[in-house]
Design a protein around this motif. Structure first.
Motif, PDB file in Angstrom:
ATOM      1  N   GLY A 234      28.459 -23.077 -41.365  1.00 15.46           N
ATOM      2  CA  GLY A 234      28.336 -23.046 -42.822  1.00 15.46           C
ATOM      3  C   GLY A 234      28.380 -24.437 -43.427  1.00 15.46           C
ATOM      4  O   GLY A 234      27.935 -25.421 -42.823  1.00 15.46           O
ATOM      5  N   SER A 235      28.945 -24.541 -44.620  1.00 15.74           N
ATOM      6  CA  SER A 235      28.994 -25.799 -45.369  1.00 15.74           C
ATOM      7  C   SER A 235      30.193 -26.622 -44.909  1.00 15.74           C
ATOM      8  O   SER A 235      31.191 -26.784 -45.626  1.00 15.74           O
ATOM      9  CB  SER A 235      29.075 -25.511 -46.866  1.00 15.74           C
ATOM     10  OG  SER A 235      27.941 -24.805 -47.311  1.00 15.74           O
ATOM     11  N   VAL A 236      30.086 -27.127 -43.694  1.00 15.51           N
ATOM     12  CA  VAL A 236      31.176 -27.868 -43.068  1.00 15.51           C
ATOM     13  C   VAL A 236      30.670 -29.278 -42.719  1.00 15.51           C
ATOM     14  O   VAL A 236      29.469 -29.482 -42.523  1.00 15.51           O
ATOM     15  CB  VAL A 236      31.688 -27.115 -41.822  1.00 15.51           C
ATOM     16  CG1 VAL A 236      30.601 -27.025 -40.760  1.00 15.51           C
ATOM     17  CG2 VAL A 236      32.938 -27.766 -41.248  1.00 15.51           C
ATOM     18  N   GLN A 237      31.581 -30.236 -42.636  1.00 11.28           N
ATOM     19  CA  GLN A 237      31.188 -31.615 -42.348  1.00 11.28           C
ATOM     20  C   GLN A 237      30.517 -31.721 -40.979  1.00 11.28           C
ATOM     21  O   GLN A 237      29.462 -32.352 -40.845  1.00 11.28           O
ATOM     22  CB  GLN A 237      32.425 -32.544 -42.384  1.00 11.28           C
ATOM     23  CG  GLN A 237      33.107 -32.641 -43.737  1.00 11.28           C
ATOM     24  CD  GLN A 237      32.329 -33.506 -44.720  1.00 11.28           C
ATOM     25  OE1 GLN A 237      31.279 -34.054 -44.388  1.00 11.28           O
ATOM     26  NE2 GLN A 237      32.814 -33.596 -45.939  1.00 11.28           N
ATOM     27  N   ASN A 261      32.226 -29.488 -46.599  1.00 13.39           N
ATOM     28  CA  ASN A 261      31.519 -30.624 -47.192  1.00 13.39           C
ATOM     29  C   ASN A 261      31.597 -30.521 -48.715  1.00 13.39           C
ATOM     30  O   ASN A 261      32.307 -29.679 -49.261  1.00 13.39           O
ATOM     31  CB  ASN A 261      30.082 -30.698 -46.678  1.00 13.39           C
ATOM     32  CG  ASN A 261      29.267 -29.460 -47.001  1.00 13.39           C
ATOM     33  OD1 ASN A 261      29.542 -28.752 -47.974  1.00 13.39           O
ATOM     34  ND2 ASN A 261      28.266 -29.172 -46.174  1.00 13.39           N
ATOM     35  N   ASN A 262      30.846 -31.367 -49.400  1.00  6.16           N
ATOM     36  CA  ASN A 262      30.951 -31.428 -50.869  1.00  6.16           C
ATOM     37  C   ASN A 262      30.577 -30.123 -51.560  1.00  6.16           C
ATOM     38  O   ASN A 262      30.977 -29.886 -52.707  1.00  6.16           O
ATOM     39  CB  ASN A 262      30.087 -32.565 -51.415  1.00  6.16           C
ATOM     40  CG  ASN A 262      30.664 -33.923 -51.073  1.00  6.16           C
ATOM     41  OD1 ASN A 262      31.840 -34.045 -50.770  1.00  6.16           O
ATOM     42  ND2 ASN A 262      29.832 -34.950 -51.102  1.00  6.16           N
ATOM     43  N   LEU A 303      35.280 -17.121 -35.092  1.00  2.65           N
ATOM     44  CA  LEU A 303      34.267 -17.811 -35.901  1.00  2.65           C
ATOM     45  C   LEU A 303      34.846 -18.094 -37.284  1.00  2.65           C
ATOM     46  O   LEU A 303      35.379 -17.193 -37.932  1.00  2.65           O
ATOM     47  CB  LEU A 303      33.014 -16.939 -36.041  1.00  2.65           C
ATOM     48  CG  LEU A 303      31.954 -17.419 -37.050  1.00  2.65           C
ATOM     49  CD1 LEU A 303      31.337 -18.735 -36.599  1.00  2.65           C
ATOM     50  CD2 LEU A 303      30.874 -16.362 -37.245  1.00  2.65           C
ATOM     51  N   LEU A 304      34.774 -19.368 -37.691  1.00  5.73           N
ATOM     52  CA  LEU A 304      35.142 -19.749 -39.047  1.00  5.73           C
ATOM     53  C   LEU A 304      33.854 -20.020 -39.813  1.00  5.73           C
ATOM     54  O   LEU A 304      33.081 -20.909 -39.450  1.00  5.73           O
ATOM     55  CB  LEU A 304      36.033 -20.997 -39.053  1.00  5.73           C
ATOM     56  CG  LEU A 304      37.496 -20.804 -38.664  1.00  5.73           C
ATOM     57  CD1 LEU A 304      38.211 -22.139 -38.580  1.00  5.73           C
ATOM     58  CD2 LEU A 304      38.208 -19.886 -39.651  1.00  5.73           C
ATOM     59  N   LEU A 305      33.621 -19.260 -40.867  1.00  2.00           N
ATOM     60  CA  LEU A 305      32.408 -19.391 -41.660  1.00  2.00           C
ATOM     61  C   LEU A 305      32.786 -19.917 -43.046  1.00  2.00           C
ATOM     62  O   LEU A 305      33.562 -19.311 -43.765  1.00  2.00           O
ATOM     63  CB  LEU A 305      31.704 -18.033 -41.782  1.00  2.00           C
ATOM     64  CG  LEU A 305      30.388 -18.030 -42.568  1.00  2.00           C
ATOM     65  CD1 LEU A 305      29.359 -18.932 -41.889  1.00  2.00           C
ATOM     66  CD2 LEU A 305      29.849 -16.610 -42.705  1.00  2.00           C
ATOM     67  N   ILE A 306      32.245 -21.093 -43.377  1.00  2.00           N
ATOM     68  CA  ILE A 306      32.535 -21.720 -44.668  1.00  2.00           C
ATOM     69  C   ILE A 306      31.317 -21.546 -45.564  1.00  2.00           C
ATOM     70  O   ILE A 306      30.295 -22.227 -45.383  1.00  2.00           O
ATOM     71  CB  ILE A 306      32.878 -23.212 -44.496  1.00  2.00           C
ATOM     72  CG1 ILE A 306      34.074 -23.364 -43.555  1.00  2.00           C
ATOM     73  CG2 ILE A 306      33.169 -23.863 -45.842  1.00  2.00           C
ATOM     74  CD1 ILE A 306      34.471 -24.793 -43.283  1.00  2.00           C
ATOM     75  N   PRO A 307      31.384 -20.628 -46.521  1.00  2.00           N
ATOM     76  CA  PRO A 307      30.228 -20.415 -47.404  1.00  2.00           C
ATOM     77  C   PRO A 307      30.130 -21.536 -48.444  1.00  2.00           C
ATOM     78  O   PRO A 307      31.024 -22.359 -48.596  1.00  2.00           O
ATOM     79  CB  PRO A 307      30.544 -19.077 -48.077  1.00  2.00           C
ATOM     80  CG  PRO A 307      32.040 -19.022 -48.090  1.00  2.00           C
ATOM     81  CD  PRO A 307      32.508 -19.743 -46.855  1.00  2.00           C
ATOM     82  N   THR A 308      29.036 -21.556 -49.171  1.00  2.00           N
ATOM     83  CA  THR A 308      28.861 -22.507 -50.269  1.00  2.00           C
ATOM     84  C   THR A 308      29.687 -22.056 -51.462  1.00  2.00           C
ATOM     85  O   THR A 308      29.741 -20.862 -51.770  1.00  2.00           O
ATOM     86  CB  THR A 308      27.378 -22.596 -50.667  1.00  2.00           C
ATOM     87  OG1 THR A 308      26.622 -23.005 -49.535  1.00  2.00           O
ATOM     88  CG2 THR A 308      27.183 -23.609 -51.785  1.00  2.00           C
ATOM     89  N   ALA A 309      30.364 -23.011 -52.112  1.00  2.00           N
ATOM     90  CA  ALA A 309      31.170 -22.673 -53.280  1.00  2.00           C
ATOM     91  C   ALA A 309      30.269 -22.127 -54.391  1.00  2.00           C
ATOM     92  O   ALA A 309      29.226 -22.694 -54.695  1.00  2.00           O
ATOM     93  CB  ALA A 309      31.927 -23.902 -53.763  1.00  2.00           C
TER      94      ALA A 309
END
Length: 810
Positions: A234-237, A261-262, A303-309
């Protein structure tokens, strides 16, 4: 040619071979390989590729060991890897303590760099994963959690103690079983420590009956733990698969990946296990409350899923946290300001907040009143600006000048001038009431002045307005400050304010009394004349009073003379009282040091005699007398500048000489010692320094020569010899202006005889020969007229010599 071609081919083949070896990968079979045979490049490339795939350092060494490298060689490689990592910018999570079980480490991640502060806000919480002083490392020294589930590569330590004693370490195999002595295979995969202990207790009780009776005990603990693979997307560095210790938690994994990430969400991170959502993680709960309930322990293949804010807003200005914040549905501006941004700063303008909002077509501004903050819902992209209060008072009046408490006071309707003076605790004793000034702002914000007589009740009752400023003068403000001055032989020469009743003795006391060398005879008081005729050039400008005292007690009648404004008292120095004066002798004498002058006529010859004479290695021709600069400083600066212009000096040392606080006197010490009292025997002064340097047998040649050099002095050689030894002249050399600086500081220049022949100065030990540069406008060749003039002169000289010789009878 053939040999040369073969050599080039040979070099090319060797270079290709070296390049191939350097780029070669570590072979699959390492059973017969020594650690020294693996190059640093091979090891580094292998490690980099492994790290990119998510392997830890322990896993990398395990892979090398699987390829057959002996344990001793693996240890050597491990030490080399540590040395390669030393001094780099990478940060590796390690285990503290030497006695800790060997467990996997977090993968190496790029260490956070110190970034210069910027006005652009950063996402709130980003510093949690980019701060080098914060490291989320799993605590590997804690007791094994009872809910920890065993898996392949975990090591169990089984201990039977009591009547029976037995200890064994067993590693869980890929199939999930451990092999125990006298028992065989026992399946433990997926069991917790408690469940595994219960199962093993049943197995061991068949061999050790004392376990059932309680005579023997069984304990099971975790030794080396296994590694697990976690995927972060996802949205990760740095998305990817990471190999972590099996005790790692969500925050450990996020730190390894650099965090969101930002544009990534910090508040809706999903932990997915076996394709099912286990938890939605809100990092704000940890950041704002310290709540770690959602910092769950990870399992293999999580699984770690980082969605977009979904909603990000910026807050800047007079707020305690300037940052980008993520808002969840239903959260208000009040929550953003008071909770996430930690509230307003002390000078923040809180009446309303300016919102910069992005619409479908353009931007628009919204003002949100303080009372509406809890009802206002921020939208994605909103920027909230908190302004600063205006640096002015809404209800202030000011009073300054001759009052006890000048300053600002609260304005009230109906307040008048008298009320303001009363709040300032009234007038000082030296107040001037006849005229005070009231400064007032008109409706167009320009200023006007109202003159007020504070002796009149009518003026004192004038009503004030907001921002009025009253200035009250004192009598002393309207008068010139009268001063008196005392200078000369007193302890503290100074100027003082004139006071009525001052007498001579009072001023002397104010100046700390007389100094020891003061003359009490005829010191002067210069008094300003009240009237001077501007048309009479001989008119007296001041009156002079002569004061005489017999003692320092200040009891004589003259001490009672009254002082008037602007008097100047000048106390003379007693000419019969003198302080001791000193000269210093340094260098090659028998007794260097400071010497008190016996008389004002003492000279350098007597000083040298008192110093015991000159040592054998002392250079008598190089003796220098240094004297502190006084009024001669500016005059000397002008003279040196003139010399520099005339000599076209190219050494660049003259400016340095100008900065010295002394000047040097060229003396002929040899002549002074041979003839005491002669002109060469210079009289010394207080503060002089007589320097006898070490003999210098060298002669230096500097300036416009081919090779500036230092040469051994030869008494039989002239200046030409030294110039020749320096390679001769450059074309830019000015031969007419050659000069020598002798060791004692004196200088001698080249002279022209009859305008034709050059007479060079004598060269002695320690001399410096300077060949200056020609002026830019000086022609390097003689003109035809100059050549004709020289030849004419030469012809005249030759004729004169011939005539003289013809008159001589041989």
């Amino acid at each position: 040619m053939k040999n040369a071609t073969r050599f080039k081919v040979f070099v090319f083949v060797i270079s290709v071979f070296i390049s191939f070896v350097a780029q070669a990968q570590i072979p699959e079979d390492l059973s017969k390989i020594k650690a020294e045979q693996i190059t640093d490049d091979q090891l580094k490339k292998f490690a980099d590729q492994s790290l990119k795939s998510g392997m830890s350092e322990t896993a990398i060494l395990g892979e090398i060991k699987k390829r057959g490298l002996p344990d001793a060689e693996v240890t050597k490689l491990q030490e080399r890897m540590k040395q390669m990592n030393t001094g780099t910018k990478k940060t590796t999570a390690t285990i503290e303590g030497e006695d800790a079980p060997v467990r996997d480490k977090l993968p190496e991640t790029e260490g956070p760099e110190v970034v210069a502060p910027s006005w652009e806000p950063k996402p709130f919480g980003a510093e949690l994963f980019s701060n080098s002083k914060i490291k989320f490392e799993p605590n590997l020294r804690i007791p094994t959690p009872t809910n920890y589930k065993l898996g392949p590569d975990d090591q169990l330590i089984i201990d039977v103690y009591g009547v029976n004693e037995k200890q064994q370490k067993a590693t869980v195999g890929p199939e999930g079983s451990i092999r125990l002595d006298y028992i065989g295979q026992v399946f433990v995969n997926g069991l917790t420590i408690e469940e595994a202990t219960a199962r093993l207790k049943i197995k061991y009780s068949k061999i050790y009956p004392g376990i059932n009776s309680g005579a023997s005990k069984l304990s099971v603990s975790l030794g080396n733990i296994r590694s697990i693979k976690i995927t972060i997307l996802g949205s990760v560095q740095k998305p990817g698969t990471y190999t972590l210790p099996s005790l790692a938690t969500v925050f450990n994994a996020l730190y390894a990946s650099g965090g969101p990430n930002n544009y990534g969400s910090f508040r809706e991170i999903e932990l997915i296990r076996n394709s099912k959502l286990v938890e939605k993680i809100d990092i704000y709960k940890f950041l704002l409350q310290g709540n770690q309930q959602q910092n769950l322990r990870l399992e293999d293949n999580d699984l770690l899923l980082i969605p977009t804010a979904k909603t990000q807003v910026k807050v800047k200005g007079e707020i305690k946290r300037n940052a980008i914040f993520e808002m969840l549905p239903g959260e208000s501006l009040g929550t953003l300001i008071n909770v996430f941004a930690a509230g307003f700063q002390s000078e923040a303008f809180t009446a309303n907040i300016s919102v910069d909002r992005i619409t479908d077509r353009q931007k628009k501004l919204i003002d949100v009143a303080k009372k509406d903050m809890d009802a206002f819902i921020p939208a994605d992209g909103d920027m909230f600006t908190i302004g600063k209060i205006v640096d002015r008072y809404e209800n202030a009046v000011t009073i300054s000048g001759s009052v006890f408490r000048p300053g600002k006071f609260a304005f009230q309707q109906g307040m008048n001038v008298s009320d303001l003076i009363e709040r300032a605790d009234g007038f000082l004793e030296d107040v001037y009431k006849d005229r005070a000034l009231l400064y007032r702002l008109k409706e167009d914000k320009t200023k006007e002045i109202l003159a007020i007589n504070l002796n009149k009740e009518l003026d004192k009752n004038i009503l004030l307005r907001k921002d009025d400023s009253l200035s009250v003068s004192s009598i002393s403000d309207l008068k010139e400050v009268k001063m008196i001055t005392i200078n000369g032989s007193v302890r503290k020469p100074s100027s003082f304010e004139f006071l009525e009743g001052l007498k001579v003795k009072d001023v002397v006391m104010m100046a700390g009394g007389f100094s020891e060398e003061a003359s009490l005879l005829n010191f002067e008081i210069a008094r300003r004349k009240k009237s001077v005729d501007p048309n009479d050039k001989n008119a007296a400008l001041s009156d002079i009073l002569l004061v005489t005292l017999d003692t320092l007690s200040l009891t004589m009648q003259d001490a009672e003379i009254a002082i008037q404004p602007f008097d100047i008292i000048s106390v003379k120095k007693d000419p019969f009282k003198r302080n001791q004066e000193f000269v210093t002798v340094t260098g090659k004498v028998f007794l260097p040091g400071s010497y008190t002058l016996l008389s004002r006529s003492e000279s350098i010859s007597t000083i040298i005699q008192r110093a015991g004479g000159i040592l054998s290695e002392g250079n008598i021709n190089g003796a220098i007398l240094r004297r502190e600069k006084e009024k001669e400083k500016e005059k000397e600066k002008e003279n040196i500048t003139k010399i520099a212009i005339q000599a076209k000096d190219s050494t660049g040392n003259l400016e340095a000489q100008l900065e010295k606080n002394y000047f040097e006197i060229a003396i002929d010490l040899k002549a002074a010692l041979a003839n005491p009292g002669s002109a060469a025997d210079v009289t010394v002064r207080n503060g002089d320094e007589l320097i006898i340097p070490l003999k210098d047998p060298l002669v230096s040649v500097e300036g416009e020569v081919l090779h500036p050099v230092r040469l051994t002095h030869k008494s039989s050689k002239s200046l030409r010899f030294y110039i020749s030894s320096a390679g001769g002249y450059l074309s830019s050399a000015n031969r007419k202006k050659i000069f020598i600086v002798n060791p004692n500081g004196s200088a001698a220049r080249t002279k022209m005889v009859l305008g034709i022949f050059r007479m060079y100065p004598q060269v002695i030990e320690g001399s410096k020969i300077f060949v200056p540069k020609k002026p830019i406008n000086e022609s390097p060749k003689r003109t035809a007229a100059e050549t004709a003039a020289v030849l004419g002169t030469l012809g005249t000289v030759v004729s004169a010599i011939a005539l003289i010789l013809s008159q001589i009878k041989f």
